[in-house]
Design an enzyme around this catalytic site. Structure first.
Site, PDB file in Angstrom:
ATOM      1  N   ASN A 137     -53.801 -21.755  24.953  1.00 24.11           N
ATOM      2  CA  ASN A 137     -54.904 -22.452  25.621  1.00 24.11           C
ATOM      3  C   ASN A 137     -56.236 -21.937  25.083  1.00 24.11           C
ATOM      4  O   ASN A 137     -56.267 -21.087  24.187  1.00 24.11           O
ATOM      5  CB  ASN A 137     -54.812 -22.278  27.142  1.00 24.11           C
ATOM      6  CG  ASN A 137     -54.775 -20.810  27.545  1.00 24.11           C
ATOM      7  OD1 ASN A 137     -55.723 -20.061  27.322  1.00 24.11           O
ATOM      8  ND2 ASN A 137     -53.666 -20.388  28.143  1.00 24.11           N
ATOM      9  N   ASP A 206     -48.012 -21.594  32.004  1.00 26.77           N
ATOM     10  CA  ASP A 206     -47.068 -21.839  33.098  1.00 26.77           C
ATOM     11  C   ASP A 206     -45.643 -22.029  32.585  1.00 26.77           C
ATOM     12  O   ASP A 206     -44.683 -21.694  33.289  1.00 26.77           O
ATOM     13  CB  ASP A 206     -47.488 -23.086  33.889  1.00 26.77           C
ATOM     14  CG  ASP A 206     -48.804 -22.881  34.631  1.00 26.77           C
ATOM     15  OD1 ASP A 206     -49.025 -21.758  35.129  1.00 26.77           O
ATOM     16  OD2 ASP A 206     -49.602 -23.826  34.689  1.00 26.77           O
ATOM     17  N   LYS A 216     -38.898 -21.905  10.648  1.00 25.74           N
ATOM     18  CA  LYS A 216     -39.928 -22.915  10.857  1.00 25.74           C
ATOM     19  C   LYS A 216     -39.298 -24.293  10.999  1.00 25.74           C
ATOM     20  O   LYS A 216     -38.467 -24.705  10.171  1.00 25.74           O
ATOM     21  CB  LYS A 216     -40.903 -22.910   9.677  1.00 25.74           C
ATOM     22  CG  LYS A 216     -42.001 -23.967   9.796  1.00 25.74           C
ATOM     23  CD  LYS A 216     -42.891 -23.990   8.562  1.00 25.74           C
ATOM     24  CE  LYS A 216     -43.903 -25.121   8.662  1.00 25.74           C
ATOM     25  NZ  LYS A 216     -44.757 -25.197   7.460  1.00 25.74           N
ATOM     26  N   ASP A 234     -44.477 -16.016  37.607  1.00 27.45           N
ATOM     27  CA  ASP A 234     -45.812 -16.101  38.213  1.00 27.45           C
ATOM     28  C   ASP A 234     -46.300 -14.671  38.445  1.00 27.45           C
ATOM     29  O   ASP A 234     -45.895 -14.011  39.404  1.00 27.45           O
ATOM     30  CB  ASP A 234     -45.739 -16.875  39.529  1.00 27.45           C
ATOM     31  CG  ASP A 234     -47.124 -17.223  40.064  1.00 27.45           C
ATOM     32  OD1 ASP A 234     -48.043 -16.391  39.919  1.00 27.45           O
ATOM     33  OD2 ASP A 234     -47.278 -18.312  40.635  1.00 27.45           O
ATOM     34  N   ILE A 235     -47.168 -14.202  37.560  1.00 20.57           N
ATOM     35  CA  ILE A 235     -47.571 -12.800  37.576  1.00 20.57           C
ATOM     36  C   ILE A 235     -48.317 -12.440  38.848  1.00 20.57           C
ATOM     37  O   ILE A 235     -47.973 -11.480  39.546  1.00 20.57           O
ATOM     38  CB  ILE A 235     -48.422 -12.472  36.333  1.00 20.57           C
ATOM     39  CG1 ILE A 235     -47.595 -12.674  35.066  1.00 20.57           C
ATOM     40  CG2 ILE A 235     -48.948 -11.039  36.413  1.00 20.57           C
ATOM     41  CD1 ILE A 235     -48.388 -12.552  33.779  1.00 20.57           C
ATOM     42  N   VAL A 236     -49.360 -13.202  39.194  1.00 21.80           N
ATOM     43  CA  VAL A 236     -50.193 -12.822  40.326  1.00 21.80           C
ATOM     44  C   VAL A 236     -49.417 -12.921  41.639  1.00 21.80           C
ATOM     45  O   VAL A 236     -49.584 -12.082  42.540  1.00 21.80           O
ATOM     46  CB  VAL A 236     -51.486 -13.665  40.363  1.00 21.80           C
ATOM     47  CG1 VAL A 236     -51.206 -15.110  40.745  1.00 21.80           C
ATOM     48  CG2 VAL A 236     -52.511 -13.051  41.299  1.00 21.80           C
ATOM     49  N   LYS A 265     -53.992 -22.035  46.582  1.00 23.11           N
ATOM     50  CA  LYS A 265     -53.458 -20.915  45.806  1.00 23.11           C
ATOM     51  C   LYS A 265     -53.676 -19.592  46.531  1.00 23.11           C
ATOM     52  O   LYS A 265     -52.792 -18.720  46.537  1.00 23.11           O
ATOM     53  CB  LYS A 265     -54.126 -20.883  44.427  1.00 23.11           C
ATOM     54  CG  LYS A 265     -53.507 -19.920  43.430  1.00 23.11           C
ATOM     55  CD  LYS A 265     -54.139 -20.105  42.056  1.00 23.11           C
ATOM     56  CE  LYS A 265     -53.519 -19.179  41.022  1.00 23.11           C
ATOM     57  NZ  LYS A 265     -54.122 -19.372  39.671  1.00 23.11           N
ATOM     58  N   LYS A 269     -50.055 -18.006  47.584  1.00 19.02           N
ATOM     59  CA  LYS A 269     -49.656 -16.823  46.830  1.00 19.02           C
ATOM     60  C   LYS A 269     -50.037 -15.518  47.537  1.00 19.02           C
ATOM     61  O   LYS A 269     -49.822 -14.436  47.003  1.00 19.02           O
ATOM     62  CB  LYS A 269     -50.269 -16.864  45.428  1.00 19.02           C
ATOM     63  CG  LYS A 269     -49.784 -18.072  44.621  1.00 19.02           C
ATOM     64  CD  LYS A 269     -50.181 -17.991  43.157  1.00 19.02           C
ATOM     65  CE  LYS A 269     -49.629 -19.174  42.389  1.00 19.02           C
ATOM     66  NZ  LYS A 269     -49.886 -19.094  40.927  1.00 19.02           N
TER      67      LYS A 269
END
Length: 332
Positions: A137, A206, A216, A234-236, A265, A269
């Protein structure tokens, strides 16, 4: 406009040397050259380092101008005493550059997180498709690195878990380099054992390809390609649900319904705080040196207007310290 742009990005502005003339013009609000217009347009704190002949230093007009600037919150470093270019000896020498650098560094050290251990994730992750290609990203990592600097300035011991970026690690920060979301997850859970505060500012993918091709992948006659994806950890949320969870700060980078998604969120979370920002505005956010965010906690929200990421980071750290002090106060 050049002078406006100069005034916007700085966390602090220092005028060194600040002659008697410059001090007088700043005190009177003049804006007739690049320096004074930048001082007028600034949004950050101003520091002056006086440098002039000792007679000019002692003149009442100079002292009055300095007194006026002090009432406006302008900080002063020096001057020192010693030999001057004109041959006179006395007060008026500009402080040595090393002293100026140390005083500026001290200016940022608040001590509000002294004794705390802070773990910060920053930057993007890269999810490999084959040995050549990956999915990623636009995150630059600038916000996370600014938070690391702000936490150090606040007296904390800081571990920065960083995805691939081109940024230099701030001084006195321990950096752990990772590539993928799974790498970042493992590093975060390992660091969790020693963390009092966890700030998840990284833009973590995600999903990742279910399999990574060993060689390749070659173009075929087909006009389409299908890549099966699987969800990344999901780390957090994992950190927030840990048995001995630290104070957890998440980030919500959204393109629409920013506050609604951030509130969801925060609750879903079980975070202590979340920083929401609108990444649909290309002038701020990803890859920019500026941002505008909203800080949400269970107690409400605070909007932070556009500022440099370093300025926002310092304010966010102050908000974290405030929340910690409120949550740890004894019940009476």
């Amino acid at each position: 406009m050049g002078h406006i742009e100069l005034a916007r990005w700085a966390d602090v502005m220092i005028v060194a040397p600040a002659s008697a003339d410059v001090i007088a013009r700043i005190a009177q609000g003049n804006g007739n050259d690049l320096l004074t217009t930048a001082c007028l347009a600034r949004r950050c704190e101003l520091i002056i380092a006086p440098a002039m002949n000792e007679a000019m230093w002692h003149h009442q007009a100079t002292q009055d101008n300095l007194a006026l600037l002090h009432t406006r919150g302008v900080h002063q470093i020096g001057p020192a005493s010693g030999g001057q270019a004109c041959g006179d000896v006395g007060m008026g020498r500009m402080s040595e550059p090393a002293i100026l650098a140390q005083e500026i560094a001290n200016h940022f050290q608040t001590g509000i997180l002294a004794g705390k251990s802070v773990v910060i994730t920053a930057g993007p992750t890269r999810e490999a498709i084959d040995p050549v290609r990956y999915i990623s990203n636009h995150s630059s990592g600038k916000m996370g690195y600014a938070l690391a600097q702000a936490a150090v300035d606040a007296g904390a011991k800081v571990t920065l878990i960083s995805g691939p970026t081109a940024l230099a690690c701030p001084d006195h920060v321990t950096r752990v380099d990772v590539v993928s979301a799974e790498d970042m997850y493992q590093a975060s859970m390992n660091a969790l054992k020693h963390g009092d505060i966890f700030i998840a500012s990284a833009a973590v993918a995600d999903f990742r390809p279910a399999t990574i091709a060993e060689q390749k992948m070659k173009k075929t006659s087909s006009d389409t390609m299908t890549i099966n994806m699987v969800k990344n950890p999901d780390i957090v949320a994992s950190v927030a649900s840990a048995t001995e969870s630290p104070f957890v700060v998440g980030f919500a980078a959204e393109t629409h319904d920013v506050i609604a998604y951030a509130k969801d969120k925060l609750q879903r979370k079980k975070l202590d705080m979340i920083i929401a920002n609108d990444v649909s505005d290309s002038s701020i956010g990803f890859n920019s040196d500026h941002n505008a965010v909203t800080v949400l906690t269970k107690g409400g929200l605070v909007e932070l207007p556009e500022a440099s990421k370093h300025q926002l980071a310092a304010t966010i750290v102050e908000r974290i310290a405030h929340e910690l002090s409120v949550n740890t106060q004894p019940v009476r």
